[in-house]
Scaffold this active site. Structure first.
Site, short mmCIF file in Angstrom:
data_model
loop_
_atom_site.label_atom_id
_atom_site.label_comp_id
_atom_site.label_asym_id
_atom_site.label_seq_id
_atom_site.Cartn_x
_atom_site.Cartn_y
_atom_site.Cartn_z
N SER A 119 0.82 -1.22 0.00
CA SER A 119 0.00 0.00 0.00
C SER A 119 0.86 1.27 0.00
CB SER A 119 -0.92 0.01 1.22
OG SER A 119 -1.66 -1.18 1.30
N1 SAM Z 1 -0.61 -4.85 4.12
C1 SAM Z 1 0.11 -5.19 2.92
C2 SAM Z 1 1.52 -4.69 2.91
O1 SAM Z 1 1.94 -4.01 3.84
O2 SAM Z 1 2.24 -5.03 1.95
C3 SAM Z 1 -0.61 -4.76 1.67
C4 SAM Z 1 -1.75 -5.62 1.40
S1 SAM Z 1 -2.36 -5.69 -0.22
C5 SAM Z 1 -2.96 -4.07 -0.51
C6 SAM Z 1 -3.82 -6.67 0.14
C7 SAM Z 1 -3.53 -8.09 0.48
O3 SAM Z 1 -4.75 -8.69 0.94
C8 SAM Z 1 -3.09 -8.93 -0.71
O4 SAM Z 1 -1.85 -9.54 -0.43
C9 SAM Z 1 -4.20 -9.97 -0.87
O5 SAM Z 1 -3.75 -11.23 -1.32
C10 SAM Z 1 -4.74 -10.04 0.55
N2 SAM Z 1 -6.09 -10.58 0.71
C11 SAM Z 1 -7.18 -10.41 -0.07
N3 SAM Z 1 -8.22 -11.11 0.44
C12 SAM Z 1 -7.77 -11.73 1.56
C13 SAM Z 1 -8.35 -12.59 2.53
N4 SAM Z 1 -9.62 -12.98 2.48
N5 SAM Z 1 -7.59 -13.04 3.54
C14 SAM Z 1 -6.27 -12.68 3.64
N6 SAM Z 1 -5.66 -11.88 2.75
C15 SAM Z 1 -6.40 -11.40 1.73
#
Ligand code: SAM
Length: 204
Positions: free
Chosen positions: A51
């Site tokens: 992000s």
């Molecule tokens: N917090 C992260 C970082 O610091 O790099 C950025 C996260 S990225 C914007 C969103 C993440 O949410 C992705 O890696 C995606 O695979 C994950 N995601 C989406 N749906 C999810 C779920 N139901 N459970 C866990 N992770 C999920």
């Protein structure tokens, strides 16, 4: 960090200090390292992103973390925000649905010596019931609603921050639990990758 300070939006100096302690460049793939300290989201593979720093700062600030807090993060991605959260709280459980990202994040956190962050693979829309309740819950992907299991795992006095709304544009929402009651606030527009799972968008 100067950009975050200059935005005037990040007023909690503890959040600025925490972000200054965590080297974002280590969580960014080599091809994008040149932009690691720009205030932009960057690709981390598997169609996912790390992000934008301003958004990480605002979400972290909105959690109002205390040093004894136990935190749940849904969406580990690169592991960067988990490392930032750990600077301000006692323990972080973070859940990622893509096993390769969870593995990579866990390796980087270990390499950097970040302790008391547990990386789990699974559907984070269901939370992490084994370790609940949590003082703070943060969701880093956008879902159609606040996943009910996450509200159920929020401690009395706890804060939950999540992007909620249509697939391509959401509102950042903060929910506070007061006993059996919850109070929601709208913190402004954001755009996140989709939250896929049982209490999110269908996975395909
Ligand atoms: N917090 C992260 C970082 O610091 O790099 C950025 C996260 S990225 C914007 C969103 C993440 O949410 C992705 O890696 C995606 O695979 C994950 N995601 C989406 N749906 C999810 C779920 N139901 N459970 C866990 N992770 C999920």
């Amino acid at each position: 960090m100067d950009q975050l300070r200059a935005s005037g939006l990040v007023t909690d100096y503890r959040v600025l200090d925490a972000m200054a302690e965590v080297p974002r460049s280590e969580f960014v793939p080599p091809a994008h390292r040149g932009a690691a300290y720009d205030d932009v989201a960057l690709p981390i593979g598997h169609d996912q992103t790390i992000s934008q720093p301003l958004v990480v700062a605002l979400m972290t600030q909105a959690l109002e973390l205390q040093p004894t807090d136990r935190v749940l993060e849904v969406g580990t991605g690169s592991g960067y925000q988990a490392a930032v959260l750990r600077q301000l709280a006692d323990h972080v459980d973070t859940v990622e649905r893509i096993p390769a990202l969870a593995e990579q994040a866990a390796e980087m956190l270990e390499e950097l010596g970040v302790d008391r962050v547990s990386v789990h693979t699974g559907d984070g829309t269901l939370g992490w019931p084994d370790e609940a309740p949590y003082d703070a819950v943060v969701v880093t992907a956008g879902g159609p609603e606040v996943p009910p299991p996450l509200l159920a795992q929020l401690a009395d006095g706890g804060r939950l921050v999540a992007p909620v709304g249509p697939r391509h544009a959401q509102e950042l929402v903060r929910v506070r639990r007061h006993g059996d009651r919850t109070v929601s606030e709208d913190l402004g527009p954001v755009a996140f990758v989709p939250l896929l799972g049982e209490a999110g968008w269908p996975a395909a």
